[in-house]
Design a protein around this motif. Structure first.
Motif, PDB file in Angstrom:
ATOM      1  N   GLU A 173       8.733   4.178   8.635  1.00  0.00           N
ATOM      2  CA  GLU A 173       7.835   3.834   9.297  1.00  0.00           C
ATOM      3  C   GLU A 173       7.781   3.782  11.013  1.00  0.00           C
ATOM      4  O   GLU A 173       6.044   4.158  11.225  1.00  0.00           O
TER       5      GLU A 173
ATOM      6  N   THR B 272      11.594  11.867  -1.676  1.00  0.00           N
ATOM      7  CA  THR B 272      12.013   9.967  -1.112  1.00  0.00           C
ATOM      8  C   THR B 272      10.993   9.437  -1.242  1.00  0.00           C
ATOM      9  O   THR B 272       9.704   9.321  -0.923  1.00  0.00           O
TER      10      THR B 272
ATOM     11  N   THR C 159       9.931   6.476  -0.434  1.00  0.00           N
ATOM     12  CA  THR C 159       9.787   5.463   0.246  1.00  0.00           C
ATOM     13  C   THR C 159       8.437   6.720   1.589  1.00  0.00           C
ATOM     14  O   THR C 159       7.844   6.016   2.007  1.00  0.00           O
TER      15      THR C 159
ATOM     16  N   LEU D 179       4.422   6.073   2.203  1.00  0.00           N
ATOM     17  CA  LEU D 179       4.534   6.248   3.440  1.00  0.00           C
ATOM     18  C   LEU D 179       2.903   6.868   4.176  1.00  0.00           C
ATOM     19  O   LEU D 179       2.233   6.977   4.428  1.00  0.00           O
TER      20      LEU D 179
ATOM     21  N   GLU E 285       5.143   1.166  -7.622  1.00  0.00           N
ATOM     22  CA  GLU E 285       5.038   0.848  -6.514  1.00  0.00           C
ATOM     23  C   GLU E 285       3.415   0.913  -5.779  1.00  0.00           C
ATOM     24  O   GLU E 285       2.954   0.843  -5.074  1.00  0.00           O
TER      25      GLU E 285
END
Length: 237
Positions: free
Chosen positions: A102, A122, A124, A128, A175
């Motif tokens: 982030e 990954t 995450t 992003l 997600e």
């Protein structure tokens, strides 16, 4: 003949010129991402941004095109840059030894990219990257899981909504739905993941097995899709 003559025979002079001026960012220079870079460099793409903070390890040699005993412990982006420039000395290659988080995602100017390839592992980081490209309307293709699989002929390019069998794609569908992202072009395999016969662990997590076949073919399929999209989205006829 030039080094790109045989490609020009198939796609034409105008399309080749279009590809030459495109800028592609590849996030993750591993088993999949390395072959994306390889195919696009040989295709004639001249502008690259390579993002990966990892170094080449011994366990990479079985599947990563940049991995050999002579490149051990070197940064993947540096080795890939050298390889791209050896293929096409006129290419412009930017590298970033950064992990997508982030607090790092805004380090990249996505408006400069004509296409983004997500070849990172990954969830995450993938989310992003995909969210940023969706927000800025930058074309992106995402690689799903290639570990624990042995049949490259079961790979295909499709929308994330049409995927099945792939555990990573299942997580990503869930997600992305929460983020109201309904569509994403992906490369995934319909093959059921194989059971690991001999388990190895890193940080108490089982390391996925891999072969030379599936990641490489996924990378080549993605490279082909990027090529077709860049030509189709241009004014080349």
């Amino acid at each position: 003949m030039t080094q790109f003559s045989r490609t020009q025979m198939i796609i034409g002079k105008n399309a080749l010129a279009t590809l030459k001026n495109k800028h592609v960012a590849i996030f993750g220079i591993g088993g999949v991402g390395g072959y994306v870079c390889e195919s696009l460099a040989r295709l004639g793409i001249s502008y690259f941004t390579l993002i990966d903070n990892d170094v080449i390890s011994l366990s990479n040699i079985n599947r990563q095109i940049i991995a050999s005993h002579s490149t051990l412990n070197q940064y993947k982006v540096d080795v890939m840059k050298k390889r791209i420039l050896d293929i096409n000395p006129n290419a412009i290659v930017n590298v970033s030894k950064t992990f997508v988080l982030e607090d790092t995602i805004n380090e990249f100017d996505f408006t400069k990219f004509d296409y983004v390839v997500d070849a990172i592992d990954t969830v995450t980081a993938k989310l992003l990257l995909i969210s940023q490209c969706t927000l800025l309307n930058v074309p992106i293709i995402s690689s799903m899981g290639t570990g624990n699989k042995i049949h490259p002929e079961m790979l295909e390019i499709t929308d994330i909504s049409k995927t099945e069998m792939c555990p990573l794609a299942k997580v990503m569908r869930h997600e992305l739905k929460k983020r109201n992202i309904k569509h994403l072009k992906v490369c995934y395999s319909k093959e059921k993941p194989l059971e690991i016969i001999e388990k190895e662990y890193i940080n108490n997590k089982i390391v996925p097995g891999s072969t030379p076949f599936v990641p490489s073919v996924a990378g080549l399929l993605i490279g082909c899709e990027v090529c077709k999209d860049l030509i189709n989205n241009s004014d080349v006829k």
